[in-house]
Design an enzyme around this catalytic site. Structure first.
Site, PDB file in Angstrom:
ATOM      1  N   PRO A   1       0.803  -1.223   0.000  1.00  0.00           N
ATOM      2  CA  PRO A   1       0.000   0.000   0.000  1.00  0.00           C
ATOM      3  C   PRO A   1       0.836   1.272   0.000  1.00  0.00           C
ATOM      4  O   PRO A   1       1.701   1.446   0.840  1.00  0.00           O
ATOM      5  CB  PRO A   1      -0.782  -0.104   1.309  1.00  0.00           C
ATOM      6  CG  PRO A   1       0.102  -0.910   2.205  1.00  0.00           C
ATOM      7  CD  PRO A   1       0.812  -1.885   1.314  1.00  0.00           C
TER       8      PRO A   1
ATOM      9  N   ASP B   1      -2.044   2.827   2.531  1.00  0.00           N
ATOM     10  CA  ASP B   1      -1.423   2.955   3.839  1.00  0.00           C
ATOM     11  C   ASP B   1      -1.817   4.337   4.357  1.00  0.00           C
ATOM     12  O   ASP B   1      -1.623   5.331   3.667  1.00  0.00           O
ATOM     13  CB  ASP B   1       0.101   2.872   3.671  1.00  0.00           C
ATOM     14  CG  ASP B   1       0.801   2.543   4.973  1.00  0.00           C
ATOM     15  OD1 ASP B   1       0.103   2.294   5.974  1.00  0.00           O
ATOM     16  OD2 ASP B   1       2.038   2.533   4.983  1.00  0.00           O
TER      17      ASP B   1
ATOM     18  N   TRP C   1       4.368   0.417  10.048  1.00  0.00           N
ATOM     19  CA  TRP C   1       4.867  -0.710   9.253  1.00  0.00           C
ATOM     20  C   TRP C   1       4.184  -2.009   9.660  1.00  0.00           C
ATOM     21  O   TRP C   1       4.070  -2.936   8.872  1.00  0.00           O
ATOM     22  CB  TRP C   1       6.383  -0.872   9.413  1.00  0.00           C
ATOM     23  CG  TRP C   1       7.118   0.196   8.678  1.00  0.00           C
ATOM     24  CD1 TRP C   1       7.847   1.201   9.227  1.00  0.00           C
ATOM     25  CD2 TRP C   1       7.168   0.377   7.265  1.00  0.00           C
ATOM     26  NE1 TRP C   1       8.349   2.005   8.238  1.00  0.00           N
ATOM     27  CE2 TRP C   1       7.953   1.521   7.033  1.00  0.00           C
ATOM     28  CE3 TRP C   1       6.620  -0.312   6.183  1.00  0.00           C
ATOM     29  CZ2 TRP C   1       8.205   1.992   5.755  1.00  0.00           C
ATOM     30  CZ3 TRP C   1       6.872   0.155   4.912  1.00  0.00           C
ATOM     31  CH2 TRP C   1       7.669   1.297   4.710  1.00  0.00           C
TER      32      TRP C   1
ATOM     33  N   GLN D   1      12.231  -0.996   0.653  1.00  0.00           N
ATOM     34  CA  GLN D   1      11.261  -1.743   1.449  1.00  0.00           C
ATOM     35  C   GLN D   1      11.864  -2.960   2.135  1.00  0.00           C
ATOM     36  O   GLN D   1      11.164  -3.708   2.803  1.00  0.00           O
ATOM     37  CB  GLN D   1      10.083  -2.186   0.579  1.00  0.00           C
ATOM     38  CG  GLN D   1       9.264  -1.045   0.029  1.00  0.00           C
ATOM     39  CD  GLN D   1       8.608  -0.230   1.117  1.00  0.00           C
ATOM     40  OE1 GLN D   1       8.324  -0.720   2.207  1.00  0.00           O
ATOM     41  NE2 GLN D   1       8.404   1.051   0.847  1.00  0.00           N
TER      42      GLN D   1
ATOM     43  N   TRP E   1       8.377  -3.018   4.214  1.00  0.00           N
ATOM     44  CA  TRP E   1       7.254  -3.920   3.978  1.00  0.00           C
ATOM     45  C   TRP E   1       7.688  -5.379   3.813  1.00  0.00           C
ATOM     46  O   TRP E   1       6.998  -6.290   4.250  1.00  0.00           O
ATOM     47  CB  TRP E   1       6.496  -3.441   2.741  1.00  0.00           C
ATOM     48  CG  TRP E   1       5.162  -4.061   2.567  1.00  0.00           C
ATOM     49  CD1 TRP E   1       4.157  -4.109   3.486  1.00  0.00           C
ATOM     50  CD2 TRP E   1       4.669  -4.731   1.408  1.00  0.00           C
ATOM     51  NE1 TRP E   1       3.067  -4.746   2.972  1.00  0.00           N
ATOM     52  CE2 TRP E   1       3.349  -5.139   1.697  1.00  0.00           C
ATOM     53  CE3 TRP E   1       5.204  -5.002   0.145  1.00  0.00           C
ATOM     54  CZ2 TRP E   1       2.571  -5.810   0.755  1.00  0.00           C
ATOM     55  CZ3 TRP E   1       4.413  -5.668  -0.779  1.00  0.00           C
ATOM     56  CH2 TRP E   1       3.119  -6.072  -0.477  1.00  0.00           C
TER      57      TRP E   1
ATOM     58  N   LYS F   1      19.740  11.503  -7.229  1.00  0.00           N
ATOM     59  CA  LYS F   1      18.526  11.037  -6.591  1.00  0.00           C
ATOM     60  C   LYS F   1      17.370  11.969  -6.924  1.00  0.00           C
ATOM     61  O   LYS F   1      17.534  13.172  -6.996  1.00  0.00           O
ATOM     62  CB  LYS F   1      18.752  11.053  -5.084  1.00  0.00           C
ATOM     63  CG  LYS F   1      18.213   9.858  -4.378  1.00  0.00           C
ATOM     64  CD  LYS F   1      18.593   9.938  -2.923  1.00  0.00           C
ATOM     65  CE  LYS F   1      17.618   9.156  -2.103  1.00  0.00           C
ATOM     66  NZ  LYS F   1      17.985   9.136  -0.701  1.00  0.00           N
TER      67      LYS F   1
ATOM     68  N   LYS G   1      12.036  15.938  -4.436  1.00  0.00           N
ATOM     69  CA  LYS G   1      10.977  16.922  -4.550  1.00  0.00           C
ATOM     70  C   LYS G   1      11.573  18.317  -4.451  1.00  0.00           C
ATOM     71  O   LYS G   1      11.180  19.226  -5.157  1.00  0.00           O
ATOM     72  CB  LYS G   1       9.997  16.737  -3.389  1.00  0.00           C
ATOM     73  CG  LYS G   1       8.730  15.999  -3.768  1.00  0.00           C
ATOM     74  CD  LYS G   1       7.765  16.067  -2.598  1.00  0.00           C
ATOM     75  CE  LYS G   1       6.920  14.804  -2.544  1.00  0.00           C
ATOM     76  NZ  LYS G   1       6.183  14.671  -1.297  1.00  0.00           N
TER      77      LYS G   1
END
Length: 1157
Positions: free
Chosen positions: A63, A102, A578, A614, A618, A685, A688
RNA sequence: GGUCGUGUAGCUCAGUUGGUUAGAGCGCGUCGCUGAUAACGACGAGGUCCCAAGUUCGAAUCUUGGCACGACCA
């Protein structure tokens, strides 16, 4: 032989089988209409419905959080997540795809805080937990629309309307169930954890947040004497950069394997012990001579007691001893211990340990504690309150902010004589990223833990069964992470999260865990539900799910089952988000309160995919929870909860940076617009902040989703870091998408002209081989020409490889194969078949073969690429099946994946054709080298093969080579005489193991030997010998490789399998023929200049003084006229508008007038 | 500081168990084609396979040690 465009124009008015397709294609536009088509027909649902009852292929959606804008990295994840389910669905599996979101956690709280303009925990409390939570709940959906739009636009088929949501009551209760299970099994416990603490804000920071706030600072560096009562006039010299932690000292640590020196300091008349390697360094700092008296290993120091520099705790507990588990007694604290993290890189090789204020220090305390009989070991000393100020346990500094106390503490050390050396130390230290001037401190907090360490071996065993891609994740990053497993710190002192479902008795402190809201409110004496009821009353829009959240859930209490006068209250914590996402394998169904069937059918997942970050997120949370919950169930086999996992690389942005002023540009610019500096390319990288990438929507609008998808799938294996560059995406289009489109539009153009009508098929369906066989004029593959058989063979070979690779989750290799097939299709099949499509007779069998072959190939390729580029394949499919009026399968995505028919794979033909292509290519290469342009006809080429096996076959394709190479004749020979030297080289792979060390000499013997002799011997007797160092080495045919070397002086090109030699002699007739072609070219250019329609017929006049040119045109008038659509060709004085041109030394004037029909 | 990964053409990347002429696409250059045509095609140049040592008859490939970059962790 050629067909006029006018016929095409006429055919447009007839009933045509296919919609004409625009060569100036706009993929984004097509995609929009395909989306509309899918929606109108609910194609995704149909693709599921037709697989109900089939074997399941289970996919779990990891999610995402929808409280931020989706970025290109999400496109990659979603593209891969779409690819394999689509593929497996076409392969016949039933693959439902449930979306998920999530929704909990600190990032959401931070967003809301930003919006409210607050940041400290106190401010949240002041604002009110209730409205805060409500804001969190709605903030989560802030960018929902953009996410859904992206998902749909990318062609990611997933059920958005039945998505699981981590804050939903059913989800929360499912998570509660797992926690209750752990609690009841004793796997959930309360302990301490040292965290980075923002004292002023009263909150912990996550490691990510800590990472953002490092600054270089100068801290005091103090060397302190810890007197050793057992050694007269001797101290251990201990180093620290946080003097404020010294009052909390509990141990001193040394490394057992480091050498320690006892040195004498004459100025202080005192002995000091510290690492032997550092004696000179410290002596230099002190500007003193230190005499080494003796050395010993660190292990000899371990166990010694010392006096700490402050006695706040020492004075009462200094002599306290405890019983060891191994027997005997030992001082519980102020003792030298061993720790392998101690180094001699800096300091003294002896480290001060204050377990309350350092994570490694704390671990040391824990392991010390474990050595003692329960209750007798050392207890944590923490004389600092959560606000970062000393408590009254340290009266000298009570109330002081610890960092401020450094100075006073150092002064006190000086006064007491404990300070040996004061220095400054420059290092990186974390500060609060929200309040720049607040340094963080490590601080112990109570926290709930899941006892994952008990299951380490099971988790490792489970991991071993997972198919990780790339493979190194298994025993690399993920395996190592599991190896160093520590108990999961589960609780968070925050607000927006799944409440920890543990209730505590106010009298006895006894606890129980609950796993449903209904169970809670049904408890005897349950009260407090009215808080929710009132909130709902005053705001009926509140979502019902909020009632299982803070503060509503906290309001509910009930009678304690443990004590008649006790009340059960929930603990205040929420849990790590998590844990929420890691619970999705069961919580997405609300299991076990509901969804038992779904869970049973869809556990474990066959496939998941997320990015590398992850690993500890996750991937771990799922594996840990699953292993703890189901690892002991004999009916559930490892691996679970997922079997195959593609770990995607991180996405990088391509940008341009000014070397001077560091200004960044998304597009390539020549000079920096800010300072005029030089701008260079830089991949970094995605961020934003830097805004160094283009929004996905812009890519969709300009190049389309298929272009982006194909770029992701076909340009690199998915686990390498991918550079997201618009330039690269754009450049990858012509290679595959556009090339395929050109083949397709070529087909449509001529099929319409010729009225090729595939609707004669009796039961079209998916247009598989059996269906096609019923079409008008369709002949079995075996009866068709070689080129057709070759293409079908390549097609099936491609399908074989693609399905093999896709079954191994290797989309990159699958795409590479598809790309090379489309290249063969376009650059060999279509190119070599063009005149068949131009043939006069519409019912010519050879022509129909070409149509059926191309039609079948396009239809099959369509199906094969459907999972990769779902839009393009659908668009092509729709048009190919248009004439069948609904009798064919509605959508390409409802078809079965095409499987190779291996009986149609003809490896010999494939080999021969590639040899033929190589010869053609060599011929062109030789022409280039001899500077003989293709327009100039040559009398012939001679092809020298190094292996005559395929010669006879090649000879039947002379026409093809003649056209390709523009030569009059092709001859083959195996005895190339002067053109070529035979070079015989050893087959290293075979001979190497046999002759071993002799190999280099064999190599030079080969070089010295006469190749021709060896070859003759081999062809006559099947063997040959070569002498090396007086030894004879027997050679068989397999032991040698023949290479041809084109000799100097010939226009020749050599390849691996052949040498092609040109006849360069130009007869006058050949020259004239070439000249005519030059004229054709000039006339065509001129036609273009004049903007003539392609169908316009002309009257051509050529005027030239050159006899040769005149003769050339006279000899080739028909050819010239045919090529340029001239009704008449005159060799008069050019009149009207003329142009002057030159061919070599020949000049000519050309005039063109359009001939009236 | 630790762990993992990566390092091959100007760029992005392939390179099967070691086999002696290291590949693709793009870009660049040259040329061709001009009835797939604001397309298309061919050919070419371009490489110390990061460095060093080792194993081996033979190393881009295996081993060790460096260096650089990236990620995660501390």
């Amino acid at each position: 032989m050629k067909k006029l465009l006018s016929e095409y124009m006429a055919s447009k008015n007839q009933k045509s089988s296919f919609d004409p397709c625009d060569t100036n294609v706009s993929f984004p536009k097509i995609e929009e209409s395909i989306l509309e088509f899918w929606k109108r027909n609910d194609v995704y649902q149909q693709s599921l419905d037709q697989r109900v009852g089939r074997e399941r292929y289970v996919f779990y959606e990891g999610p995402p959080t929808a409280n931020g804008k989706p970025h290109p990295g999400h496109c990659l994840t979603r593209a891969i997540k779409d690819l394999f389910p689509r593929y497996k669905t076409m392969r016949g599996y039933f693959c439902e795809r449930k979306a998920g979101w999530d929704t909990h956690g600190l990032p959401v709280e931070v967003e809301v805080c930003k919006e409210l303009g607050i940041h400290a925990k106190e401010e949240i409390e002041e604002y009110g937990v209730e409205p805060f939570i409500q804001k969190c709940q709605s903030s989560v959906w802030q960018y929902m629309q953009q996410w859904e739009q992206l998902t749909e636009r990318l062609g990611f088929w997933v059920k958005l309307d039945s998505a699981y949501v981590t804050y939903h009551q059913s989800y929360v209760e499912s998570v509660w169930w797992s926690l209750k299970t752990f609690f009841d099994r004793g796997l959930l416990y309360k302990g301490h954890k040292i965290i980075w603490w923002w004292a002023q804000g009263g909150t912990a920071l996550s490691s990510g947040e800590v990472g953002q706030g490092y600054k270089t600072v100068k801290d005091p560096s103090v060397y302190v004497k810890f007197p050793l009562p057992d050694k007269e006039n001797t101290s251990l010299l201990v180093w620290t950069t946080t003097p404020w932690t010294l009052p909390s000292n509990q141990f001193a640590a040394v490394n057992e394997n480091i050498q320690y020196a006892t040195v004498y300091d004459p100025e202080e008349d005192h002995y000091l012990i510290f690492a032997a390697d550092l004696v000179e360094k410290i002596a230099a700092k002190m500007k003193r001579t230190l005499e080494v008296k003796s050395t010993c290993k660190g292990s000899e120091l371990v166990g010694l007691n010392y006096q700490p520099p402050f006695d706040y705790f020492y004075k009462t507990n200094g002599n306290k001893t405890g019983t060891l588990k191994s027997g005997g007694r030992e001082n519980v604290a102020w003792r030298i211990t061993s720790a392998n993290f101690v180094t001699t890189d800096s300091g003294t090789g002896a480290v001060h340990e204050a377990p309350a204020f350092g994570e490694v220090d704390y671990e040391l305390l824990v392991s010390e504690k474990e050595r003692f009989v329960d209750g007798q070991g050392p207890e944590l000393i923490c004389p600092v309150s959560p606000n970062g100020k000393f408590t009254n346990a340290v009266p000298d500094f009570e109330g002081q902010w610890v960092k401020d106390a450094d100075k006073a503490i150092t002064q006190k050390l000086k006064d007491s004589g404990a300070l040996y050396l004061l220095d400054q130390y420059e290092h990186e230290y974390p500060f609060c990223w929200r309040a720049d001037d607040d340094p963080l401190i490590q601080y112990p907090r109570e926290s709930w833990f899941v006892k994952t360490t008990d299951f380490k071996d099971k988790m490792l065993a489970n991991n071993q069964e997972i198919n990780w891609l790339p493979e190194h994740i298994k025993n690399g990053r993920f395996g190592n992470f599991l190896e160093s497993n520590v108990d999961w710190s589960l609780s968070r002192e925050r607000y927006w999260g799944t409440p920890l479902p543990i209730w505590v008795c106010s009298k006895t402190g006894k606890m129980e865990a609950l796993d449903s809201y209904d169970e809670l409110i049904a408890k005897p004496g349950a009260t407090g539900m009215e808080v929710w009821a009132e909130a709902k009353k005053s705001n009926p829009d509140l979502v019902e799910d909020l009632k299982v959240h803070k503060p509503y859930i906290d309001a509910i209490t009930y009678d304690s089952p443990f004590d008649d006068n006790g009340t059960m209250n929930r603990v205040p914590e929420v849990i790590d988000c998590w844990y929420d996402s890691g619970s999705m394998p069961f919580a997405q169904w609300g299991y076990p309160h509901q969804g038992q069937q779904e869970f049973k059918e869809q556990f474990p997942a066959n496939f998941i995919s997320e990015a590398l970050d992850q690993t500890r997120g996750w991937f771990y949370s799922q594996l840990a929870i699953s292993t703890l919950l189901f690892g002991d169930d004999p009916d559930i086999k490892f691996p679970h909860p997922f079997e195959n996992c593609i770990v995607l690389g991180l996405m990088m942005a391509e940008g341009y940076v000014c070397a001077k002023c560091k200004h960044r540009f998304a597009d390539q610019v020549k000079k920096c617009t800010q300072c005029g500096g030089k701008v260079s390319r830089k991949t970094e990288k995605m961020s934003k902040r830097l805004r160094n990438y283009r929004a996905p929507n812009e890519i969709f609008d300009q190049h389309g989703a298929d272009a982006l998808r194909w770029y992701f799938f076909a340009n690199q294996p998915p686990w390498t870091s991918i550079i997201y560059s618009e330039r690269a995406i754009k450049e990858s289009i012509p290679e595959f998408l556009l090339r395929l489109w050109n083949v397709y539009s070529f087909f449509v153009l001529y099929a319409n002209i010729d009225g090729f009508d595939p609707s004669s098929i009796s039961v079209p369906g998916q247009l598989d081989a059996a269906a096609l066989a019923t079409g008008n004029g369709y002949r079995p593959i075996q009866q068709r020409g070689e080129l057709d058989r070759w293409l079908i063979s390549e097609l099936n070979q491609t399908l074989k490889v693609v399905t093999e690779r896709m079954d191994n989750y290797d989309n990159y290799a699958a795409c590479t194969k598809l790309t090379s097939f489309v290249d063969s299709l376009s650059n060999w099949y279509v190119r070599r078949s063009r005149d068949r499509f131009w043939a006069e007779d519409k019912q010519d069998a050879n022509k129909l073969d070409a149509y059926w072959t191309l039609f079948e190939t396009l239809a099959t390729v369509c199906k094969a690429i459907a999972p990769f580029t779902p839009f393009l394949s659908e668009a092509v499919w729709q048009n190919l099946t248009k004439s069948m009026g609904g009798a064919s399968t509605l959508s390409v995505h409802l078809c079965d994946y095409p499987m190779a028919n291996e009986t149609l794979i003809d490896e010999t033909l494939s080999r021969r054709m590639s040899l033929l292509r190589e010869i053609a290519s060599l011929g062109l290469s030789a022409r280039m080298n001899a500077k003989l342009k293709v327009r100039q006809p040559l009398s012939g080429v001679t092809v020298v093969l190094n292996n005559p096996t395929d010669q006879a076959w090649l000879e039947t394709h002379d026409d093809l080579l003649k056209t390709e190479l523009n030569v009059r004749a092709v001859t083959y020979t195996t005895d190339a005489g002067d053109y070529v030297t035979y070079q015989v080289v050893p087959n290293f792979k075979l001979l190497g193991p046999r002759v071993g060390k002799l190999m280099p000499k064999v190599k030079s013997a080969f070089a010295a030997a006469d190749g021709k002799t060896i070859l003759q011997s081999l062809s006559q007797t099947g063997k040959a010998t070569i002498e090396v160092d007086g030894q004879k080495v027997e050679l068989s045919e397999q032991d040698v490789e023949v290479r041809l070397q084109a000799n100097e002086g010939w226009a020749a090109a050599q390849g691996v399998q052949a040498v092609v030699v040109l006849s360069t002699e130009l007869t006058p007739e050949l020259i004239r023929s070439g000249l005519t072609r030059d004229v054709v070219r000039l006339v065509q250019d001129y036609r273009k200049e004049l903007d003539l329609q392609r169908t316009d017929r002309i009257k051509l006049t050529v005027e030239t003084q050159s006899d040769e040119l005149n003769q050339a045109i006279q000899e080739n008038t028909d050819f010239l006229a045919g090529e340029v659509l001239a009704k008449e060709v005159n060799l008069n004085v050019a009149q009207g508008d003329t142009v002057e041109r030159a061919i070599g030394e020949h000049t000519l004037k050309i005039s063109i007038t359009v001939a009236q029909e």
